[in-house]
Design a protein around this motif. Structure first.
Motif, PDB file in Angstrom:
ATOM      1  N   GLU A 163      -5.604  -1.267  -4.547  1.00  0.00           N
ATOM      2  CA  GLU A 163      -5.601   0.256  -4.435  1.00  0.00           C
ATOM      3  C   GLU A 163      -6.375   1.118  -5.740  1.00  0.00           C
ATOM      4  OE1 GLU A 163      -4.032   1.925  -1.593  1.00  0.00           O
ATOM      5  OE2 GLU A 163      -3.759  -0.185  -0.882  1.00  0.00           O
ATOM      6  N   ASN A 164      -7.149  -0.039  -6.324  1.00  0.00           N
ATOM      7  CA  ASN A 164      -8.053   0.905  -7.218  1.00  0.00           C
ATOM      8  C   ASN A 164      -7.205   1.473  -8.598  1.00  0.00           C
ATOM      9  OD1 ASN A 164     -10.697   0.300  -6.789  1.00  0.00           O
ATOM     10  ND2 ASN A 164     -10.664   1.981  -4.999  1.00  0.00           N
ATOM     11  N   ALA A 193       0.859  -1.192   0.063  1.00  0.00           N
ATOM     12  CA  ALA A 193       0.108  -0.027   0.096  1.00  0.00           C
ATOM     13  C   ALA A 193       0.959   1.307  -0.044  1.00  0.00           C
ATOM     14  CB  ALA A 193      -0.873  -0.067   1.137  1.00  0.00           C
ATOM     15  N   GLN A 194       2.052   1.295   0.593  1.00  0.00           N
ATOM     16  CA  GLN A 194       2.894   2.301   0.453  1.00  0.00           C
ATOM     17  C   GLN A 194       3.542   2.613  -0.839  1.00  0.00           C
ATOM     18  OE1 GLN A 194       3.902   3.859   3.089  1.00  0.00           O
ATOM     19  NE2 GLN A 194       2.440   2.575   4.248  1.00  0.00           N
ATOM     20  N   GLY A 203       1.334   2.251  -3.564  1.00  0.00           N
ATOM     21  CA  GLY A 203       0.082   2.925  -3.779  1.00  0.00           C
ATOM     22  C   GLY A 203      -0.083   4.355  -3.437  1.00  0.00           C
ATOM     23  N   ILE A 204       0.529   4.782  -2.164  1.00  0.00           N
ATOM     24  CA  ILE A 204       0.493   6.063  -1.823  1.00  0.00           C
ATOM     25  C   ILE A 204       1.460   6.733  -2.828  1.00  0.00           C
ATOM     26  CG2 ILE A 204       1.256   7.440   0.278  1.00  0.00           C
ATOM     27  CD1 ILE A 204       0.026   5.247   2.046  1.00  0.00           C
ATOM     28  N   TYR A 218      -8.247   7.023 -13.521  1.00  0.00           N
ATOM     29  CA  TYR A 218      -7.438   5.832 -12.682  1.00  0.00           C
ATOM     30  C   TYR A 218      -6.106   5.812 -13.232  1.00  0.00           C
ATOM     31  CZ  TYR A 218     -11.774   4.699 -10.868  1.00  0.00           C
ATOM     32  OH  TYR A 218     -12.920   4.729  -9.952  1.00  0.00           O
ATOM     33  N   GLY A 265      -0.949  -5.552  -5.547  1.00  0.00           N
ATOM     34  CA  GLY A 265      -1.144  -4.727  -4.237  1.00  0.00           C
ATOM     35  C   GLY A 265      -1.708  -3.210  -4.937  1.00  0.00           C
ATOM     36  N   LEU A 266      -1.159  -2.750  -6.146  1.00  0.00           N
ATOM     37  CA  LEU A 266      -1.669  -1.812  -6.637  1.00  0.00           C
ATOM     38  C   LEU A 266      -3.147  -1.935  -7.282  1.00  0.00           C
ATOM     39  CD1 LEU A 266       1.526  -0.763  -8.937  1.00  0.00           C
ATOM     40  CD2 LEU A 266       0.618   0.005  -6.671  1.00  0.00           C
ATOM     41  N   GLU A 278      -0.322   7.504  -5.787  1.00  0.00           N
ATOM     42  CA  GLU A 278      -1.472   8.515  -5.826  1.00  0.00           C
ATOM     43  C   GLU A 278      -1.184   9.977  -5.359  1.00  0.00           C
ATOM     44  OE1 GLU A 278      -4.538   7.686  -6.708  1.00  0.00           O
ATOM     45  OE2 GLU A 278      -4.883   5.352  -6.808  1.00  0.00           O
TER      46      GLU A 278
END
Lengths: 57, 105, 102
Positions: C29-30, B90-91, B93-94, C3, C25-26, B97
């Motif tokens: 996260e959509n 998730a890191q 992903g951050i 997206y 994993g991504l 994003e």
């Protein structure tokens, strides 16, 4: 779109082919990280100036 | 105001570049986040400059699953990190994003 | 909302499976997440857990591609040529040459 292509090693035929297709008809610049003392200050400026950065193998 | 920069590290041999880019970006006032995954998590234990990197960058974390896969005890938290920085993908992903600029190394 | 579309590319055997995990994993996260196993990698047969991960990725409109026939057939990966991959990369917001060359 301005693309920055960074190379961590000498690009081989696979990398060259992908870069050629990705950058076709687009503005692109290159930065060679595979040197003794890369100019990181200049690199960061180029990353900030690019729309997209791709750091190849 | 400088753009923010997120760095995703997948290559264990690039630590000097991570250090150099983070130093240069911080000197320009950038907010910098770094996430290490897979065998690049070795950097957290084997690179003398890792703790200093954690102090210099705004956010440094590693993939805890990768760290475990590399043979480390997840309770042996590398100097510079704390439990919360033993993260997940998730890191990454951050970084994608929430940061202006993206770099994989 | 636009997206993100992310493609990771793998050229070393021992980081390929982890790189696929990064793609998954991504996706959760959509993001549209893809992986591409290039010719350099000669994969082993994936285990059940990894096969399920690919199925989950495909359910989320992502995919794992392979350029070599061997990897395509052994692990039911989606065939792609290097030229097709290059065209696909043009549409990505993030392109990630993962790890090192094996």
């Amino acid at each position: 779109m301005k693309i920055l292509n960074i190379y961590r090693s000498e690009p081989d035929a696979t990398t060259k082919k992908l870069v050629e297709i990705v950058t076709r008809d687009r503005e692109s610049v290159e930065f060679d990280l595979n040197v003794d003392a890369p100019d990181y200050d200049k690199l960061v400026d180029e990353i900030f100036a690019a729309d997209k950065t791709i750091c190849w193998w | 105001m400088a753009k923010s920069l997120g760095i995703f590290v997948t290559n264990p041999d690039n630590f000097r570049h991570v250090e150099g880019i983070v130093k240069a970006a911080k000197a320009k006032g950038s907010n910098v986040k770094v996430f290490f995954t897979w065998d690049a998590t070795h950097n957290a234990k084997k690179e003398a400059g890792f703790e200093a990197l954690c102090n210099l960058a705004d956010d440094v974390s590693i993939c805890v699953d990768s760290y475990k896969n590399m043979g480390y005890d997840i309770n042996d938290i590398p100097a510079g990190l704390d439990e919360k920085k033993m993260g997940t993908q998730a890191q990454h992903g951050i970084i994608i994003e929430d940061y202006d600029c993206y770099l994989s190394l | 909302m636009e997206y993100n579309k992310v493609c990771l590319m793998y050229r070393k055997k021992d980081s390929t499976v982890d790189g696929m995990r990064s793609a998954l994993g991504l996706a959760v996260e959509n993001m549209y997440a893809y992986g591409a196993v290039l010719d350099d990698v000669e994969m082993d047969k994936l285990n059940e857990l990894n096969i399920e991960s690919i199925e989950m990725l495909r359910d989320m409109e992502g995919d794992i591609f392979a350029t070599s026939k061997g990897n395509q057939e052994l692990n039911d990966l989606t065939p792609i040529t290097i030229e097709e991959l290059g065209e696909k990369l043009r549409d990505m917001t993030h392109i990630i040459p993962y790890g090192v060359i094996g």
